[in-house]
Design a protein around this motif. Structure first.
Motif, PDB file in Angstrom:
ATOM      1  N   ARG A   2     -27.820  -4.124 -62.107  1.00 26.27           N
ATOM      2  CA  ARG A   2     -26.941  -5.506 -61.435  1.00 26.27           C
ATOM      3  C   ARG A   2     -27.121  -6.417 -62.345  1.00 26.27           C
ATOM      4  O   ARG A   2     -26.034  -7.275 -62.164  1.00 26.27           O
ATOM      5  CB  ARG A   2     -27.496  -5.760 -59.980  1.00 26.27           C
ATOM      6  CG  ARG A   2     -27.065  -4.388 -58.704  1.00 26.27           C
ATOM      7  CD  ARG A   2     -27.671  -4.939 -57.587  1.00 26.27           C
ATOM      8  NE  ARG A   2     -27.111  -3.902 -56.550  1.00 26.27           N
ATOM      9  CZ  ARG A   2     -27.461  -4.064 -55.422  1.00 26.27           C
ATOM     10  NH1 ARG A   2     -28.066  -5.154 -54.884  1.00 26.27           N
ATOM     11  NH2 ARG A   2     -27.220  -3.166 -54.292  1.00 26.27           N
ATOM     12  N   PRO A   3     -28.141  -6.792 -62.776  1.00 22.30           N
ATOM     13  CA  PRO A   3     -28.295  -8.018 -63.914  1.00 22.30           C
ATOM     14  C   PRO A   3     -27.145  -7.779 -64.928  1.00 22.30           C
ATOM     15  O   PRO A   3     -26.597  -8.853 -65.247  1.00 22.30           O
ATOM     16  CB  PRO A   3     -29.548  -7.967 -64.203  1.00 22.30           C
ATOM     17  CG  PRO A   3     -30.570  -7.297 -63.127  1.00 22.30           C
ATOM     18  CD  PRO A   3     -29.587  -6.254 -62.803  1.00 22.30           C
ATOM     19  N   ILE A  67     -26.844 -13.512 -61.782  1.00 24.04           N
ATOM     20  CA  ILE A  67     -27.869 -13.878 -62.794  1.00 24.04           C
ATOM     21  C   ILE A  67     -28.981 -14.641 -62.166  1.00 24.04           C
ATOM     22  O   ILE A  67     -30.196 -14.419 -62.658  1.00 24.04           O
ATOM     23  CB  ILE A  67     -27.072 -14.519 -64.155  1.00 24.04           C
ATOM     24  CG1 ILE A  67     -26.196 -13.445 -64.803  1.00 24.04           C
ATOM     25  CG2 ILE A  67     -28.350 -15.168 -65.035  1.00 24.04           C
ATOM     26  CD1 ILE A  67     -25.416 -14.357 -66.036  1.00 24.04           C
ATOM     27  N   TRP A  68     -28.775 -15.532 -61.463  1.00 25.13           N
ATOM     28  CA  TRP A  68     -29.824 -16.529 -60.901  1.00 25.13           C
ATOM     29  C   TRP A  68     -30.661 -15.672 -59.880  1.00 25.13           C
ATOM     30  O   TRP A  68     -31.965 -15.758 -60.027  1.00 25.13           O
ATOM     31  CB  TRP A  68     -29.243 -17.878 -60.162  1.00 25.13           C
ATOM     32  CG  TRP A  68     -30.198 -18.564 -59.341  1.00 25.13           C
ATOM     33  CD1 TRP A  68     -30.545 -18.564 -58.089  1.00 25.13           C
ATOM     34  CD2 TRP A  68     -30.933 -19.660 -59.916  1.00 25.13           C
ATOM     35  NE1 TRP A  68     -31.392 -19.567 -57.940  1.00 25.13           N
ATOM     36  CE2 TRP A  68     -31.815 -20.202 -58.749  1.00 25.13           C
ATOM     37  CE3 TRP A  68     -31.178 -19.914 -61.253  1.00 25.13           C
ATOM     38  CZ2 TRP A  68     -32.663 -21.020 -59.392  1.00 25.13           C
ATOM     39  CZ3 TRP A  68     -31.942 -20.936 -61.653  1.00 25.13           C
ATOM     40  CH2 TRP A  68     -32.820 -21.371 -60.394  1.00 25.13           C
ATOM     41  N   ARG A  69     -30.160 -14.689 -59.169  1.00 29.45           N
ATOM     42  CA  ARG A  69     -30.938 -14.187 -58.017  1.00 29.45           C
ATOM     43  C   ARG A  69     -31.772 -13.037 -58.973  1.00 29.45           C
ATOM     44  O   ARG A  69     -32.795 -12.550 -58.547  1.00 29.45           O
ATOM     45  CB  ARG A  69     -29.839 -13.317 -57.188  1.00 29.45           C
ATOM     46  CG  ARG A  69     -29.270 -14.331 -56.154  1.00 29.45           C
ATOM     47  CD  ARG A  69     -28.125 -13.569 -55.542  1.00 29.45           C
ATOM     48  NE  ARG A  69     -28.432 -12.311 -54.857  1.00 29.45           N
ATOM     49  CZ  ARG A  69     -27.898 -11.446 -54.110  1.00 29.45           C
ATOM     50  NH1 ARG A  69     -26.482 -11.499 -54.675  1.00 29.45           N
ATOM     51  NH2 ARG A  69     -28.130 -10.458 -53.797  1.00 29.45           N
ATOM     52  N   ARG A  70     -31.211 -12.660 -60.241  1.00 26.53           N
ATOM     53  CA  ARG A  70     -32.362 -11.850 -60.745  1.00 26.53           C
ATOM     54  C   ARG A  70     -32.751 -12.318 -61.999  1.00 26.53           C
ATOM     55  O   ARG A  70     -32.990 -11.464 -63.142  1.00 26.53           O
ATOM     56  CB  ARG A  70     -31.320 -10.469 -61.122  1.00 26.53           C
ATOM     57  CG  ARG A  70     -30.874  -9.677 -59.863  1.00 26.53           C
ATOM     58  CD  ARG A  70     -29.600  -8.774 -60.073  1.00 26.53           C
ATOM     59  NE  ARG A  70     -29.283  -8.138 -58.806  1.00 26.53           N
ATOM     60  CZ  ARG A  70     -28.157  -8.693 -58.100  1.00 26.53           C
ATOM     61  NH1 ARG A  70     -27.782  -9.704 -58.498  1.00 26.53           N
ATOM     62  NH2 ARG A  70     -28.020  -8.057 -56.880  1.00 26.53           N
ATOM     63  N   ARG A  71     -33.084 -13.466 -62.138  1.00 30.40           N
ATOM     64  CA  ARG A  71     -33.432 -14.259 -63.357  1.00 30.40           C
ATOM     65  C   ARG A  71     -34.766 -13.734 -63.797  1.00 30.40           C
ATOM     66  O   ARG A  71     -35.148 -13.691 -64.955  1.00 30.40           O
ATOM     67  CB  ARG A  71     -33.407 -15.786 -63.161  1.00 30.40           C
ATOM     68  CG  ARG A  71     -34.558 -16.128 -61.890  1.00 30.40           C
ATOM     69  CD  ARG A  71     -34.189 -17.979 -61.754  1.00 30.40           C
ATOM     70  NE  ARG A  71     -34.906 -18.348 -60.691  1.00 30.40           N
ATOM     71  CZ  ARG A  71     -34.787 -18.027 -59.214  1.00 30.40           C
ATOM     72  NH1 ARG A  71     -33.716 -17.525 -58.849  1.00 30.40           N
ATOM     73  NH2 ARG A  71     -35.595 -18.664 -58.311  1.00 30.40           N
ATOM     74  N   GLY A  72     -35.716 -13.209 -62.788  1.00 31.82           N
ATOM     75  CA  GLY A  72     -37.177 -12.779 -63.245  1.00 31.82           C
ATOM     76  C   GLY A  72     -37.171 -11.405 -63.869  1.00 31.82           C
ATOM     77  O   GLY A  72     -37.477 -11.525 -64.914  1.00 31.82           O
ATOM     78  N   VAL A  73     -36.077 -10.680 -63.576  1.00 31.27           N
ATOM     79  CA  VAL A  73     -35.817  -9.405 -64.285  1.00 31.27           C
ATOM     80  C   VAL A  73     -35.173  -9.578 -65.699  1.00 31.27           C
ATOM     81  O   VAL A  73     -35.660  -9.402 -66.697  1.00 31.27           O
ATOM     82  CB  VAL A  73     -34.935  -8.377 -63.439  1.00 31.27           C
ATOM     83  CG1 VAL A  73     -34.595  -7.175 -64.327  1.00 31.27           C
ATOM     84  CG2 VAL A  73     -35.564  -8.114 -62.152  1.00 31.27           C
ATOM     85  N   ILE A  74     -34.238 -10.512 -65.683  1.00 26.68           N
ATOM     86  CA  ILE A  74     -33.570 -10.873 -66.889  1.00 26.68           C
ATOM     87  C   ILE A  74     -34.376 -11.615 -67.791  1.00 26.68           C
ATOM     88  O   ILE A  74     -34.321 -11.199 -69.191  1.00 26.68           O
ATOM     89  CB  ILE A  74     -32.280 -11.615 -66.826  1.00 26.68           C
ATOM     90  CG1 ILE A  74     -31.334 -11.014 -66.058  1.00 26.68           C
ATOM     91  CG2 ILE A  74     -31.680 -12.342 -67.974  1.00 26.68           C
ATOM     92  CD1 ILE A  74     -30.118 -11.708 -65.353  1.00 26.68           C
ATOM     93  N   GLY A  75     -35.429 -12.561 -67.462  1.00 23.98           N
ATOM     94  CA  GLY A  75     -36.322 -13.160 -68.298  1.00 23.98           C
ATOM     95  C   GLY A  75     -37.169 -12.335 -69.021  1.00 23.98           C
ATOM     96  O   GLY A  75     -37.814 -12.587 -69.983  1.00 23.98           O
ATOM     97  N   ASP A  76     -37.400 -11.120 -68.620  1.00 22.96           N
ATOM     98  CA  ASP A  76     -38.370 -10.085 -69.283  1.00 22.96           C
ATOM     99  C   ASP A  76     -37.696  -9.709 -70.672  1.00 22.96           C
ATOM    100  O   ASP A  76     -38.448  -9.314 -71.554  1.00 22.96           O
ATOM    101  CB  ASP A  76     -38.604  -9.004 -68.467  1.00 22.96           C
ATOM    102  CG  ASP A  76     -39.662  -9.412 -67.058  1.00 22.96           C
ATOM    103  OD1 ASP A  76     -40.268 -10.445 -67.261  1.00 22.96           O
ATOM    104  OD2 ASP A  76     -39.466  -8.629 -66.318  1.00 22.96           O
ATOM    105  N   ASP A  77     -36.323  -9.783 -70.657  1.00 19.42           N
ATOM    106  CA  ASP A  77     -35.806  -9.322 -71.833  1.00 19.42           C
ATOM    107  C   ASP A  77     -34.162  -9.859 -71.833  1.00 19.42           C
ATOM    108  O   ASP A  77     -33.444  -9.155 -71.763  1.00 19.42           O
ATOM    109  CB  ASP A  77     -35.635  -7.694 -71.821  1.00 19.42           C
ATOM    110  CG  ASP A  77     -34.994  -7.105 -73.317  1.00 19.42           C
ATOM    111  OD1 ASP A  77     -34.807  -8.144 -74.119  1.00 19.42           O
ATOM    112  OD2 ASP A  77     -34.969  -5.855 -73.260  1.00 19.42           O
ATOM    113  N   PRO A  78     -34.077 -11.079 -72.244  1.00 18.68           N
ATOM    114  CA  PRO A  78     -32.954 -11.979 -71.988  1.00 18.68           C
ATOM    115  C   PRO A  78     -31.859 -11.143 -73.092  1.00 18.68           C
ATOM    116  O   PRO A  78     -30.582 -11.484 -72.773  1.00 18.68           O
ATOM    117  CB  PRO A  78     -33.040 -13.322 -72.133  1.00 18.68           C
ATOM    118  CG  PRO A  78     -34.337 -13.415 -73.123  1.00 18.68           C
ATOM    119  CD  PRO A  78     -35.094 -11.954 -72.688  1.00 18.68           C
ATOM    120  N   HIS A  79     -32.336 -10.709 -74.051  1.00 20.38           N
ATOM    121  CA  HIS A  79     -31.464 -10.124 -75.098  1.00 20.38           C
ATOM    122  C   HIS A  79     -30.438  -9.058 -74.518  1.00 20.38           C
ATOM    123  O   HIS A  79     -29.299  -8.974 -74.710  1.00 20.38           O
ATOM    124  CB  HIS A  79     -32.152  -9.678 -76.344  1.00 20.38           C
ATOM    125  CG  HIS A  79     -32.626 -10.957 -77.164  1.00 20.38           C
ATOM    126  ND1 HIS A  79     -34.037 -11.080 -77.027  1.00 20.38           N
ATOM    127  CD2 HIS A  79     -32.351 -11.645 -78.202  1.00 20.38           C
ATOM    128  CE1 HIS A  79     -34.455 -12.236 -77.865  1.00 20.38           C
ATOM    129  NE2 HIS A  79     -33.413 -12.507 -78.404  1.00 20.38           N
TER     130      HIS A  79
END
Length: 248
Positions: A2-3, A67-79
């Motif tokens: 989803r992210p 993206i905002w709702r799943r920012r925690g997951v994305i923050g682990d690997d933003p690339h």
């Protein structure tokens, strides 16, 4: 997954803004429906371009919300979770536009008046479709060290380029004396000319319905036309978009 979808959606929105701002507004090579039979009225073409941009805003909001709702997951690997799919989405938009709008539906071409439109479309697809998508895929598969910001830099450049083109489109071209005006309803020609003259300008061209005019207007005088029944006046900010500085 989803992210990734949210980031792809935001990238597609940026691709749509890039397309609309550069090709519809600045270069004025086409409108969304410029090759559709019967779509010859400038107001209708601008209206549908506006709907297109509104749709891109909606897509961008959906992408940003995801993206905002799943920012925690994305923050682990933003690339891999943000920058790479945004580039893929940017390229994907241009691929979809080329296949669907240019070749299947035929509602417009990249450069409507070109003698070899396919050449323009192939070049545009390669530069703004295939290359960004390939860069996104490469970014998604690459191994990164701590503090590596290459993905953010590439995607930030695309976002800044799209935003900058919007600001550029609001500025009059050098030496441009003409301003386009759309009135809410058709006005008798003497009345319309009197309205423009009261604002310190003069009418250079008037459409058959007497609702769209190209005028020679002093800088800053366009705001006064809104009080006289104008719906859009190019260069006042309220008309920023495909209408701004349109050629007659």
């Amino acid at each position: 997954m989803r992210p990734l979808i949210s980031a792809v959606a935001l990238g597609m929105a940026l691709g749509g803004f890039f397309d609309g701002i550069l090709l519809h507004q600045i270069l004025q090579w086409h409108h969304l429906f410029s090759l559709v039979p019967g779509m010859t009225d400038l107001r209708r073409l601008i209206l549908w371009d506006g709907y297109f941009h509104a749709g891109m805003y909606g897509l961008a909001v959906i992408g940003l919300a995801g993206i905002w709702r799943r920012r925690g997951v994305i923050g682990d690997d933003p690339h891999r979770g943000l920058w790479a799919p945004m580039l893929v989405g940017f390229g994907l938009w241009h691929a979809i536009d080329a296949v669907l709008s240019h070749w299947v539906l035929g509602i417009h071409r990249i450069k409507d008046d070109s003698a070899v439109p396919l050449l323009w479309e192939a070049g545009w697809l390669i530069v703004f479709g295939i290359l960004p998508a390939a860069a996104g895929l490469w970014l998604g598969m690459r191994q990164f060290s701590a503090g590596d910001r290459s993905g953010a830099g590439v995607t930030g450049l695309l976002a800044a380029l799209s935003a900058g083109m919007g600001l550029w489109a609001m500025q009059p071209p050098p030496g441009q004396p003409m301003t386009a005006v759309v009135f809410r309803q058709a006005l008798p020609e003497p009345h319309l000319r009197a309205v423009v003259e009261d604002a310190g300008g003069r009418v250079l061209w008037l459409d058959a319905d007497q609702a769209v005019a190209v005028v020679d207007l002093p800088r800053g005088a366009g705001w006064g036309l809104y009080r006289q029944g104008a719906m859009l006046v190019a260069g006042t900010g309220l008309a920023a978009g495909c209408f701004a500085w349109s050629r007659a």
